[in-house]
Design a protein around this motif. Structure first.
Motif, short mmCIF file in Angstrom:
data_model
loop_
_atom_site.label_atom_id
_atom_site.label_comp_id
_atom_site.label_asym_id
_atom_site.label_seq_id
_atom_site.Cartn_x
_atom_site.Cartn_y
_atom_site.Cartn_z
N GLU A 82 0.84 -1.20 0.00
CA GLU A 82 0.00 0.00 0.00
C GLU A 82 0.88 1.25 0.00
O GLU A 82 0.60 2.21 -0.72
CB GLU A 82 -0.93 0.00 1.21
CG GLU A 82 -2.06 -1.00 1.09
CD GLU A 82 -2.89 -1.14 2.37
OE1 GLU A 82 -2.54 -0.52 3.41
OE2 GLU A 82 -3.87 -1.90 2.32
N ASN A 85 2.67 1.55 -3.39
CA ASN A 85 1.70 1.89 -4.45
C ASN A 85 1.59 3.41 -4.62
O ASN A 85 1.37 3.90 -5.72
CB ASN A 85 0.35 1.26 -4.15
CG ASN A 85 -0.57 1.29 -5.34
OD1 ASN A 85 -0.18 0.92 -6.45
ND2 ASN A 85 -1.79 1.72 -5.12
N LYS A 90 2.76 3.45 -13.03
CA LYS A 90 2.43 2.27 -13.83
C LYS A 90 3.68 1.82 -14.60
O LYS A 90 4.38 2.63 -15.18
CB LYS A 90 1.30 2.62 -14.81
CG LYS A 90 0.87 1.50 -15.68
CD LYS A 90 -0.38 0.88 -15.15
CE LYS A 90 -0.93 -0.13 -16.16
NZ LYS A 90 -1.21 -1.38 -15.57
N LYS A 115 2.03 -9.08 -9.43
CA LYS A 115 1.38 -7.83 -9.85
C LYS A 115 0.69 -7.24 -8.63
O LYS A 115 -0.11 -7.90 -7.96
CB LYS A 115 0.35 -8.09 -10.94
CG LYS A 115 0.94 -8.71 -12.20
CD LYS A 115 1.70 -7.68 -12.98
CE LYS A 115 2.15 -8.27 -14.31
NZ LYS A 115 3.05 -7.39 -15.01
N ASP A 117 -1.65 -4.99 -8.45
CA ASP A 117 -3.09 -4.77 -8.56
C ASP A 117 -3.91 -6.06 -8.39
O ASP A 117 -5.12 -5.99 -8.19
CB ASP A 117 -3.45 -4.05 -9.86
CG ASP A 117 -3.07 -4.83 -11.10
OD1 ASP A 117 -2.29 -5.80 -11.01
OD2 ASP A 117 -3.53 -4.45 -12.19
N THR A 118 -3.28 -7.22 -8.45
CA THR A 118 -4.00 -8.48 -8.26
C THR A 118 -3.42 -9.29 -7.10
O THR A 118 -3.70 -10.48 -6.98
CB THR A 118 -3.95 -9.34 -9.55
OG1 THR A 118 -2.58 -9.60 -9.88
CG2 THR A 118 -4.65 -8.64 -10.70
N LYS A 136 3.82 -2.70 -10.70
CA LYS A 136 2.58 -1.92 -10.68
C LYS A 136 2.01 -1.88 -12.09
O LYS A 136 2.69 -1.79 -13.06
CB LYS A 136 2.83 -0.50 -10.19
CG LYS A 136 1.54 0.31 -10.08
CD LYS A 136 1.75 1.55 -9.28
CE LYS A 136 0.43 2.32 -9.21
NZ LYS A 136 0.52 3.48 -8.39
#
Length: 136
Positions: A82, A85, A90, A115, A117-118, A136
């Motif tokens: 977190e 991020n 990206k 990844k 995001d997953t 990312k």
């Protein structure tokens, strides 16, 4: 011995940013010396800069751990992702590596790419001496 965790990243933190933290994770010194970081950079990471991820203990997720230690590592990993991020754009990445202090030059046992995001921390195994790349 202490289990230390480090991140490798292609961005240099300014001195005022060293020590950035949230409730579970701090980017700053805890167990390591400058020589430990030099060895980590030389033998483990592809990223340009190395930072220790300070906490009471390193981040490891494996079946060999006690359920409570594994749960704590999952919370720390979630907090770290977190926090990172917010920094990463990206297509950028950071690397994470955990091992016993003093074993920085030893051969790693594995590599893993995840990844952000997953990411599902309940479905991964991340034992010590595994280089993990978070994209990312």
């Amino acid at each position: 011995m202490s289990l230390a965790s480090y991140i490798g990243w292609n961005v240099e933190l300014l001195p005022c940013e060293d020590g950035e933290h949230n409730a579970l994770i701090q980017i700053g010194n805890c167990f390591s010396s400058k020589y430990d970081k030099q060895h980590v950079k030389k033998y483990q990471f592809t990223a340009q800069f190395v930072y220790e991820v300070s906490s009471d203990w390193g981040i490891e997720i494996s079946k060999d751990m006690s359920p409570s230690q594994c749960f704590e590592s999952k919370k720390k990993l979630t907090a770290l992702c977190e926090m990172m991020n917010d920094y990463l754009e990206k297509g950028e990445y950071f690397e994470l590596y955990s091992w016993w202090v003093g074993e920085e030059k030893e051969k790693r046992v594995g590599e893993l790419t995840l990844k952000m995001d997953t990411l599902n921390v309940d479905s991964i195994e991340m034992p010590k001496k595994t280089l993990v790349r978070f994209e990312k």
